[in-house]
Design a protein around this motif. Structure first.
Motif, PDB file in Angstrom:
ATOM      1  N   ALA A   1      89.167-130.454 -18.167  1.00 55.75           N
ATOM      2  CA  ALA A   1      89.050-131.912 -18.163  1.00 55.75           C
ATOM      3  C   ALA A   1      90.050-132.528 -19.139  1.00 55.75           C
ATOM      4  N   VAL A   2      90.179-131.926 -20.318  1.00 57.25           N
ATOM      5  CA  VAL A   2      91.128-132.450 -21.307  1.00 57.25           C
ATOM      6  C   VAL A   2      92.557-132.350 -20.780  1.00 57.25           C
ATOM      7  N   GLU A   3      92.902-131.222 -20.175  1.00 50.00           N
ATOM      8  CA  GLU A   3      94.252-131.044 -19.639  1.00 50.00           C
ATOM      9  C   GLU A   3      94.533-132.026 -18.501  1.00 50.00           C
ATOM     10  N   ALA A   4      93.548-132.251 -17.642  1.00 49.43           N
ATOM     11  CA  ALA A   4      93.746-133.167 -16.515  1.00 49.43           C
ATOM     12  C   ALA A   4      93.940-134.600 -16.993  1.00 49.43           C
ATOM     13  N   VAL A   5      93.137-135.012 -17.944  1.00 55.09           N
ATOM     14  CA  VAL A   5      93.236-136.388 -18.450  1.00 55.09           C
ATOM     15  C   VAL A   5      94.526-136.574 -19.239  1.00 55.09           C
ATOM     16  N   ALA A   6      94.930-135.570 -20.010  1.00 55.18           N
ATOM     17  CA  ALA A   6      96.173-135.656 -20.774  1.00 55.18           C
ATOM     18  C   ALA A   6      97.374-135.802 -19.843  1.00 55.18           C
ATOM     19  N   ALA A   7      97.271-135.240 -18.640  1.00 58.47           N
ATOM     20  CA  ALA A   7      98.353-135.322 -17.659  1.00 58.47           C
ATOM     21  C   ALA A   7      98.301-136.612 -16.842  1.00 58.47           C
ATOM     22  N   GLY A   8      97.351-137.480 -17.175  1.00 54.33           N
ATOM     23  CA  GLY A   8      97.246-138.762 -16.475  1.00 54.33           C
ATOM     24  C   GLY A   8      96.274-138.772 -15.326  1.00 54.33           C
ATOM     25  N   GLY A   9      95.516-137.702 -15.178  1.00 56.16           N
ATOM     26  CA  GLY A   9      94.571-137.632 -14.083  1.00 56.16           C
ATOM     27  C   GLY A   9      93.150-137.968 -14.505  1.00 56.16           C
ATOM     28  N   ASP A  10      92.212-137.630 -13.654  1.00 54.55           N
ATOM     29  CA  ASP A  10      90.804-137.886 -13.896  1.00 54.55           C
ATOM     30  C   ASP A  10      90.084-136.582 -14.234  1.00 54.55           C
ATOM     31  N   VAL A  11      88.911-136.730 -14.808  1.00 53.88           N
ATOM     32  CA  VAL A  11      88.069-135.564 -15.069  1.00 53.88           C
ATOM     33  C   VAL A  11      87.708-134.927 -13.733  1.00 53.88           C
ATOM     34  N   PRO A  12      87.987-133.638 -13.560  1.00 57.53           N
ATOM     35  CA  PRO A  12      87.660-132.980 -12.285  1.00 57.53           C
ATOM     36  C   PRO A  12      86.162-132.991 -12.021  1.00 57.53           C
ATOM     37  N   THR A  13      85.813-133.160 -10.762  1.00 63.17           N
ATOM     38  CA  THR A  13      84.415-133.088 -10.346  1.00 63.17           C
ATOM     39  C   THR A  13      84.185-131.766  -9.636  1.00 63.17           C
ATOM     40  N   PRO A  14      83.420-130.863 -10.242  1.00 66.19           N
ATOM     41  CA  PRO A  14      83.225-129.541  -9.622  1.00 66.19           C
ATOM     42  C   PRO A  14      82.546-129.666  -8.267  1.00 66.19           C
ATOM     43  N   SER A  15      82.929-128.777  -7.369  1.00 67.80           N
ATOM     44  CA  SER A  15      82.260-128.723  -6.075  1.00 67.80           C
ATOM     45  C   SER A  15      80.904-128.071  -6.248  1.00 67.80           C
ATOM     46  N   PRO A  16      79.986-128.250  -5.295  1.00 71.57           N
ATOM     47  CA  PRO A  16      78.658-127.624  -5.419  1.00 71.57           C
ATOM     48  C   PRO A  16      78.741-126.115  -5.588  1.00 71.57           C
ATOM     49  N   GLN A  17      79.826-125.496  -5.076  1.00 77.30           N
ATOM     50  CA  GLN A  17      79.964-124.056  -5.202  1.00 77.30           C
ATOM     51  C   GLN A  17      80.776-123.685  -6.450  1.00 77.30           C
ATOM     52  N   GLY A  18      81.102-124.689  -7.255  1.00 76.10           N
ATOM     53  CA  GLY A  18      81.959-124.453  -8.409  1.00 76.10           C
ATOM     54  C   GLY A  18      81.203-123.909  -9.591  1.00 76.10           C
ATOM     55  N   THR A  19      81.630-124.347 -10.760  1.00 73.59           N
ATOM     56  CA  THR A  19      81.070-123.837 -12.006  1.00 73.59           C
ATOM     57  C   THR A  19      79.570-124.044 -12.066  1.00 73.59           C
ATOM     58  N   GLN A  20      78.861-123.026 -12.436  1.00 73.49           N
ATOM     59  CA  GLN A  20      77.405-123.127 -12.537  1.00 73.49           C
ATOM     60  C   GLN A  20      77.024-123.997 -13.716  1.00 73.49           C
ATOM     61  N   ALA A  21      76.050-124.867 -13.531  1.00 74.14           N
ATOM     62  CA  ALA A  21      75.623-125.759 -14.606  1.00 74.14           C
ATOM     63  C   ALA A  21      74.970-124.967 -15.716  1.00 74.14           C
ATOM     64  N   PRO A  22      75.291-125.296 -16.971  1.00 76.66           N
ATOM     65  CA  PRO A  22      74.603-124.641 -18.084  1.00 76.66           C
ATOM     66  C   PRO A  22      73.148-125.040 -18.101  1.00 76.66           C
ATOM     67  N   GLU A  23      72.315-124.177 -18.602  1.00 82.26           N
ATOM     68  CA  GLU A  23      70.886-124.473 -18.660  1.00 82.26           C
ATOM     69  C   GLU A  23      70.638-125.626 -19.616  1.00 82.26           C
ATOM     70  N   GLY A  24      69.660-126.465 -19.240  1.00 84.63           N
ATOM     71  CA  GLY A  24      69.272-127.569 -20.115  1.00 84.63           C
ATOM     72  C   GLY A  24      70.346-128.628 -20.156  1.00 84.63           C
ATOM     73  N   GLY A  25      70.159-129.570 -21.066  1.00 84.23           N
ATOM     74  CA  GLY A  25      71.149-130.622 -21.272  1.00 84.23           C
ATOM     75  C   GLY A  25      70.920-131.778 -20.336  1.00 84.23           C
ATOM     76  N   GLN A  26      71.327-132.950 -20.783  1.00 86.64           N
ATOM     77  CA  GLN A  26      71.210-134.151 -19.992  1.00 86.64           C
ATOM     78  C   GLN A  26      72.479-134.952 -20.193  1.00 86.64           C
ATOM     79  N   THR A  27      72.798-135.802 -19.239  1.00 88.34           N
ATOM     80  CA  THR A  27      73.909-136.717 -19.409  1.00 88.34           C
ATOM     81  C   THR A  27      73.423-138.118 -19.138  1.00 88.34           C
ATOM     82  N   GLY A  28      74.222-139.080 -19.583  1.00 86.94           N
ATOM     83  CA  GLY A  28      73.799-140.465 -19.476  1.00 86.94           C
ATOM     84  C   GLY A  28      74.221-141.118 -18.193  1.00 86.94           C
ATOM     85  N   GLY A  29      74.277-140.417 -17.095  1.00 85.70           N
ATOM     86  CA  GLY A  29      74.626-141.005 -15.817  1.00 85.70           C
ATOM     87  C   GLY A  29      74.803-139.899 -14.793  1.00 85.70           C
ATOM     88  N   ALA A  30      75.099-140.295 -13.562  1.00 89.48           N
ATOM     89  CA  ALA A  30      75.287-139.303 -12.509  1.00 89.48           C
ATOM     90  C   ALA A  30      76.551-138.509 -12.776  1.00 89.48           C
TER      91      ALA A  30
END
Length: 276
Positions: free
Chosen positions: A236-265
């Protein structure tokens, strides 16, 4: 003879009446004086209480409070910044020192983030809240700011997450000693120097739809929960530094870490920059 007695009685009566008037005046004066003294005492106490709470005066702000990305530093609403303020990417991290998921986030991602900060690729702004620990977290937040003033923010973070507990002032002083934090740290902790600052930082969370911890933004873009991994944050840092957006993982992508919450979708971008 009776005339003289009558005159004498009249003089005595007049003297008594005059004395009674004087007594009444003296009583009123004393009564008003006591009331005035009470009002003055109440005013003095109110002023003292207000002063002890900071009143309407300026809020003490830790020197490390900063916005990154060239924004003005020193705001009473800003978190603690670690790294170069001119770094191309700012990681805004909303966390709670008693949040178990924040400990997991730190244990999993702390080293990767530190490497990016040390390399100058990013800086990180810690926004400490009290969602989990309430008063105990408030004490830890104050101590965190005190440690940052001594250039020991990272040391405090490592020590605090390594020994999460219901913090007291004494245990936080001991924690600082064990972490090698000297200077004015102890007096700063005992005086609750940055308690009001901590409250102000938390009050900003609602402006960015932060409702849980850990929540992370990369240059204002929400990092999906599934990307809260070393690889996910680095990408995400590399993508934003290059002028892009934070990548959105596909459902088959990186497995979500256990626990944790975020302040939006996941992937939703806030309407404002958290660092402002």
């Amino acid at each position: 003879m009776s005339s003289k007695k009558a005159e004498a009685r009249e003089r005595v009566k007049a003297m008594r009446e005059e004395q009674a008037r004087r007594d009444r005046r003296r009583e009123r004066t004393m009564r008003f004086g006591v009331a005035g003294a009470v009002v003055a005492a109440v005013a003095i106490i109110a002023i003292a209480v207000a002063a002890s709470r900071g009143g309407d005066g300026p809020v003490a702000v830790p020197e490390a409070a900063g916005a990154g990305n060239g924004q003005e530093v020193g705001s009473e609403n800003q978190g603690i910044m670690i790294g170069d303020a001119s770094a191309p990417v700012t990681i805004d991290y909303w966390m709670d020192f008693l949040c178990p998921h924040c400990k997991e986030f730190h244990d999993r991602n702390g080293e990767a983030i530190s490497q990016m900060v040390e390399a100058g690729d990013a800086n990180i702004v810690y926004h400490p809240v009290t969602y989990t620990g309430n008063v105990y977290s408030t004490r830890a937040n104050n101590a965190f700011a005190c440690a940052a003033d001594e250039g020991k923010a990272n040391e405090f973070i490592d020590a605090a997450f390594a020994s999460q507990q219901q913090w007291s002032t004494s245990t936080l002083v001991d924690l600082g000693e064990q972490a090698g934090i000297g200077g004015d740290y102890e007096s700063c902790v005992r005086d609750d120097t940055y308690e009001d600052w901590s409250s102000n930082v938390e009050s900003q969370a609602q402006n960015y739809d932060v409702t849980g911890t850990p929540t992370t933004f990369i240059n204002g873009q929400l990092l999906p929960r599934t990307s809260q991994t070393p690889d996910g944050i680095t990408s995400a840092v590399e993508a934003v530094a290059a002028g892009g957006d934070v990548p959105t993982p596909s459902p088959q992508g990186t497995q979500a870490p256990e626990g944790g919450q975020t302040g939006g979708a996941a992937g939703e971008q806030p309407s404002a920059q958290p660092t402002q």
